[in-house]
Design a protein around this motif. Structure first.
Motif, PDB file in Angstrom:
ATOM      1  N   VAL A  77       1.716   3.745   7.455  1.00 23.75           N
ATOM      2  CA  VAL A  77       1.031   2.551   6.964  1.00 23.75           C
ATOM      3  C   VAL A  77      -0.400   2.562   7.483  1.00 23.75           C
ATOM      4  CG1 VAL A  77       3.152   1.192   6.860  1.00 23.75           C
ATOM      5  CG2 VAL A  77       1.752   1.146   8.940  1.00 23.75           C
ATOM      6  N   TYR A  78      -1.270   1.815   6.783  1.00 22.00           N
ATOM      7  CA  TYR A  78      -2.652   1.628   7.223  1.00 22.00           C
ATOM      8  C   TYR A  78      -2.915   0.133   7.285  1.00 22.00           C
ATOM      9  CZ  TYR A  78      -7.740   2.036   7.474  1.00 22.00           C
ATOM     10  OH  TYR A  78      -9.052   1.957   7.870  1.00 22.00           O
ATOM     11  N   ASN A  79      -3.116  -0.374   8.484  1.00 16.23           N
ATOM     12  CA  ASN A  79      -3.280  -1.803   8.714  1.00 16.23           C
ATOM     13  C   ASN A  79      -4.759  -2.181   8.666  1.00 16.23           C
ATOM     14  OD1 ASN A  79      -3.690  -4.289  10.537  1.00 16.23           O
ATOM     15  ND2 ASN A  79      -1.476  -4.255  10.230  1.00 16.23           N
ATOM     16  N   LEU A  92       2.890   4.432   2.473  1.00 12.92           N
ATOM     17  CA  LEU A  92       3.543   5.442   1.643  1.00 12.92           C
ATOM     18  C   LEU A  92       4.681   6.045   2.451  1.00 12.92           C
ATOM     19  CD1 LEU A  92       3.671   7.253  -0.906  1.00 12.92           C
ATOM     20  CD2 LEU A  92       2.081   8.803   0.253  1.00 12.92           C
ATOM     21  N   SER A  93       5.855   6.139   1.838  1.00 13.20           N
ATOM     22  CA  SER A  93       7.005   6.688   2.553  1.00 13.20           C
ATOM     23  C   SER A  93       7.912   7.442   1.594  1.00 13.20           C
ATOM     24  CB  SER A  93       7.798   5.571   3.246  1.00 13.20           C
ATOM     25  OG  SER A  93       8.377   4.697   2.294  1.00 13.20           O
ATOM     26  N   ILE A  94       8.735   8.307   2.164  1.00 13.33           N
ATOM     27  CA  ILE A  94       9.806   8.948   1.409  1.00 13.33           C
ATOM     28  C   ILE A  94      11.123   8.319   1.840  1.00 13.33           C
ATOM     29  CG2 ILE A  94       8.570  11.124   1.103  1.00 13.33           C
ATOM     30  CD1 ILE A  94      10.236  12.273   3.406  1.00 13.33           C
ATOM     31  N   TYR A  95      12.095   8.319   0.945  1.00  8.19           N
ATOM     32  CA  TYR A  95      13.382   7.720   1.279  1.00  8.19           C
ATOM     33  C   TYR A  95      14.528   8.586   0.774  1.00  8.19           C
ATOM     34  CZ  TYR A  95      14.081   6.238  -3.581  1.00  8.19           C
ATOM     35  OH  TYR A  95      14.267   6.235  -4.942  1.00  8.19           O
ATOM     36  N   TYR A  96      15.655   8.440   1.449  1.00  9.81           N
ATOM     37  CA  TYR A  96      16.915   9.024   1.001  1.00  9.81           C
ATOM     38  C   TYR A  96      17.951   7.926   1.089  1.00  9.81           C
ATOM     39  CZ  TYR A  96      21.208  11.779   0.944  1.00  9.81           C
ATOM     40  OH  TYR A  96      22.463  12.273   0.637  1.00  9.81           O
ATOM     41  N   ASN A  97      18.543   7.574  -0.043  1.00  5.28           N
ATOM     42  CA  ASN A  97      19.515   6.493  -0.097  1.00  5.28           C
ATOM     43  C   ASN A  97      20.835   6.983  -0.664  1.00  5.28           C
ATOM     44  OD1 ASN A  97      17.254   3.782  -0.908  1.00  5.28           O
ATOM     45  ND2 ASN A  97      18.081   4.376   1.052  1.00  5.28           N
ATOM     46  N   THR A  98      21.918   6.380  -0.204  1.00  6.25           N
ATOM     47  CA  THR A  98      23.232   6.625  -0.783  1.00  6.25           C
ATOM     48  C   THR A  98      23.875   5.292  -1.116  1.00  6.25           C
ATOM     49  OG1 THR A  98      24.419   6.548   1.335  1.00  6.25           O
ATOM     50  CG2 THR A  98      23.513   8.676   0.670  1.00  6.25           C
ATOM     51  N   ARG A 127       8.245   5.487  -1.808  1.00  2.39           N
ATOM     52  CA  ARG A 127       7.953   4.057  -1.921  1.00  2.39           C
ATOM     53  C   ARG A 127       6.495   3.809  -1.541  1.00  2.39           C
ATOM     54  NH1 ARG A 127      13.240   2.812   1.129  1.00  2.39           N
ATOM     55  NH2 ARG A 127      14.736   2.408  -0.535  1.00  2.39           N
ATOM     56  N   ILE A 128       5.903   2.830  -2.207  1.00  2.52           N
ATOM     57  CA  ILE A 128       4.541   2.405  -1.886  1.00  2.52           C
ATOM     58  C   ILE A 128       4.570   0.893  -1.676  1.00  2.52           C
ATOM     59  CG2 ILE A 128       2.137   2.363  -2.620  1.00  2.52           C
ATOM     60  CD1 ILE A 128       2.693   4.681  -4.465  1.00  2.52           C
ATOM     61  N   PRO A 129       4.604   0.428  -0.432  1.00  2.00           N
ATOM     62  CA  PRO A 129       4.569  -1.012  -0.162  1.00  2.00           C
ATOM     63  C   PRO A 129       3.139  -1.538  -0.066  1.00  2.00           C
ATOM     64  CG  PRO A 129       4.968   0.169   1.865  1.00  2.00           C
ATOM     65  CD  PRO A 129       4.853   1.222   0.781  1.00  2.00           C
ATOM     66  N   PHE A 130       2.956  -2.783  -0.477  1.00  2.00           N
ATOM     67  CA  PHE A 130       1.677  -3.489  -0.341  1.00  2.00           C
ATOM     68  C   PHE A 130       1.974  -4.810   0.370  1.00  2.00           C
ATOM     69  CE2 PHE A 130       1.334  -0.811  -4.099  1.00  2.00           C
ATOM     70  CZ  PHE A 130       0.123  -0.158  -3.899  1.00  2.00           C
ATOM     71  N   GLN A 131       1.904  -4.800   1.683  1.00  2.80           N
ATOM     72  CA  GLN A 131       2.325  -5.944   2.469  1.00  2.80           C
ATOM     73  C   GLN A 131       1.137  -6.719   3.025  1.00  2.80           C
ATOM     74  OE1 GLN A 131       6.191  -3.460   4.195  1.00  2.80           O
ATOM     75  NE2 GLN A 131       4.696  -4.341   5.598  1.00  2.80           N
ATOM     76  N   ALA A 147       5.044 -11.755  10.723  1.00  2.00           N
ATOM     77  CA  ALA A 147       5.852 -11.970   9.521  1.00  2.00           C
ATOM     78  C   ALA A 147       5.057 -11.400   8.352  1.00  2.00           C
ATOM     79  CB  ALA A 147       6.130 -13.460   9.316  1.00  2.00           C
ATOM     80  N   PHE A 148       5.749 -10.721   7.436  1.00  2.00           N
ATOM     81  CA  PHE A 148       5.039 -10.047   6.352  1.00  2.00           C
ATOM     82  C   PHE A 148       5.846 -10.114   5.058  1.00  2.00           C
ATOM     83  CE2 PHE A 148       7.412  -7.022   8.946  1.00  2.00           C
ATOM     84  CZ  PHE A 148       8.230  -6.395   8.021  1.00  2.00           C
ATOM     85  N   THR A 149       5.133  -9.931   3.953  1.00  2.00           N
ATOM     86  CA  THR A 149       5.773  -9.949   2.646  1.00  2.00           C
ATOM     87  C   THR A 149       4.868  -9.236   1.644  1.00  2.00           C
ATOM     88  OG1 THR A 149       6.834 -11.377   0.988  1.00  2.00           O
ATOM     89  CG2 THR A 149       4.758 -12.142   1.901  1.00  2.00           C
ATOM     90  N   GLY A 150       5.450  -8.827   0.515  1.00  2.00           N
ATOM     91  CA  GLY A 150       4.653  -8.174  -0.515  1.00  2.00           C
ATOM     92  C   GLY A 150       5.496  -7.294  -1.421  1.00  2.00           C
ATOM     93  N   PRO A 151       4.907  -6.808  -2.522  1.00  2.00           N
ATOM     94  CA  PRO A 151       5.636  -5.974  -3.480  1.00  2.00           C
ATOM     95  C   PRO A 151       5.792  -4.543  -2.978  1.00  2.00           C
ATOM     96  CG  PRO A 151       3.374  -6.255  -4.193  1.00  2.00           C
ATOM     97  CD  PRO A 151       3.539  -7.110  -2.970  1.00  2.00           C
ATOM     98  N   VAL A 152       6.826  -3.866  -3.482  1.00  2.00           N
ATOM     99  CA  VAL A 152       7.088  -2.466  -3.160  1.00  2.00           C
ATOM    100  C   VAL A 152       7.397  -1.723  -4.454  1.00  2.00           C
ATOM    101  CG1 VAL A 152       8.520  -0.841  -1.886  1.00  2.00           C
ATOM    102  CG2 VAL A 152       8.050  -3.103  -0.916  1.00  2.00           C
ATOM    103  N   LEU A 153       6.657  -0.646  -4.696  1.00  2.00           N
ATOM    104  CA  LEU A 153       6.926   0.228  -5.841  1.00  2.00           C
ATOM    105  C   LEU A 153       7.803   1.372  -5.360  1.00  2.00           C
ATOM    106  CD1 LEU A 153       6.418   1.262  -8.761  1.00  2.00           C
ATOM    107  CD2 LEU A 153       4.412   2.467  -7.855  1.00  2.00           C
ATOM    108  N   THR A 154       8.960   1.555  -6.012  1.00  2.00           N
ATOM    109  CA  THR A 154       9.892   2.625  -5.658  1.00  2.00           C
ATOM    110  C   THR A 154      10.054   3.559  -6.842  1.00  2.00           C
ATOM    111  OG1 THR A 154      11.125   1.191  -4.149  1.00  2.00           O
ATOM    112  CG2 THR A 154      12.242   3.167  -4.908  1.00  2.00           C
ATOM    113  N   ALA A 155       9.958   4.860  -6.598  1.00  2.00           N
ATOM    114  CA  ALA A 155      10.111   5.852  -7.659  1.00  2.00           C
ATOM    115  C   ALA A 155      11.097   6.918  -7.207  1.00  2.00           C
ATOM    116  CB  ALA A 155       8.772   6.495  -8.006  1.00  2.00           C
ATOM    117  N   GLY A 156      12.140   7.132  -7.994  1.00  2.00           N
ATOM    118  CA  GLY A 156      13.122   8.153  -7.678  1.00  2.00           C
ATOM    119  C   GLY A 156      12.701   9.515  -8.203  1.00  2.00           C
ATOM    120  N   LEU A 157      12.810  10.549  -7.371  1.00  2.00           N
ATOM    121  CA  LEU A 157      12.467  11.912  -7.763  1.00  2.00           C
ATOM    122  C   LEU A 157      13.713  12.732  -8.088  1.00  2.00           C
ATOM    123  CD1 LEU A 157       9.686  12.724  -5.141  1.00  2.00           C
ATOM    124  CD2 LEU A 157       9.400  11.909  -7.496  1.00  2.00           C
TER     125      LEU A 157
END
Length: 240
Positions: A77-79, A92-98, A127-131, A147-157
């Motif tokens: 993240v960049y604050n 910007l992050s990568i994720y692995y979900n089951t 994922r690209i969060p905008f918090q 405390a934080f909030t905001g949209p998150v764009l998630t794209a599956g590869l």
């Protein structure tokens, strides 16, 4: 998700009450941009599979087709300080979900034997969060709460379903791609994230939840389900 909101509120209230006698700052004299790394335990919390107007009859159905599953989220993240302790934090992050999947149905044979399907869905993407958030500093204790909030764009590869089908004593296993022309899930989702965090000597601990806002079923008429998740995250900040 309601339980998560209650937990987050309880944490903030408890920390605030315990720090009444401490020196609380809403405007630090040391606010500056920083980079941070984050590693999170990610728990998928899919909603029920829902169908409406089945066969044009107006009937509806809701069932837990998908089950909770664990994964991880790794990124940076960049604050950016905005005003007093208010900040904007893209990342910007990568994720692995089951997540699991299971269903029992009746086939169309004359016997009417039950067909059991069980398996798991495994997904990898980014994922690209905008918090946006606000931090409260407890200077006597040497830590801060936010405390934080905001949209998150998630794209599956990459995504695959590993399933076992058992019908009338016969068992068959296989796997298939869940994305693309023949897939049954959409790659892209937009969610809304909210959470709380604590920071001590550049180390960060966060608890957050994301509510999915898009139907994740691809090309399915009158059916839908949404992806939610809960994350417990640790991190470290590198001040510039």
């Amino acid at each position: 998700m309601k339980k998560l909101a209650l937990i987050l509120g309880t944490i903030l209230l408890g920390c605030t009450l315990s720090a009444k006698a401490q020196d609380i700052s809403f405007e630090s004299d040391d606010n500056r941009p920083f980079l941070g790394v984050r590693l999170g335990l990610d728990i998928s919390c899919p909603t029920n599979w829902k169908a409406s107007n089945i066969g044009g009859t107006g009937a509806s159905l809701s069932m837990p087709l998908f089950n909770n599953g664990a994964g991880f989220d790794l990124g940076a993240v960049y604050n950016i300080p905005l005003w007093k302790n208010l900040y904007f934090e893209p990342g910007l992050s990568i994720y692995y979900n089951t997540m699991g999947c299971s269903v029992t149905a009746i086939d169309d044979s004359e016997i009417g034997a039950p067909t059991d399907l069980s398996g798991s869905i495994r997904r990898f993407g980014f994922r690209i969060p905008f918090q946006a958030g606000y931090r409260v500093d407890f200077t006597d204790l040497g830590f801060s709460l936010s405390a934080f909030t905001g949209p998150v764009l998630t794209a599956g590869l990459i995504g695959r379903e590993y399933a076992t089908i058992q019908s009338d004593g016969l068992k068959e296993s296989g796997n298939e791609n869940i994305y693309g022309h023949d897939g049954f899930l959409n790659r892209v989702d937009i969610g809304w994230k909210f959470g709380v965090g604590a920071e001590y000597d550049r180390f960060v601990l966060q608890l957050s939840g994301t509510i999915g806002m898009c139907n994740m079923l691809s090309g399915a008429m009158n059916t839908k389900y949404r992806d939610n998740n809960v994350a417990l995250t640790v991190g470290y900040n590198f001040f510039l």
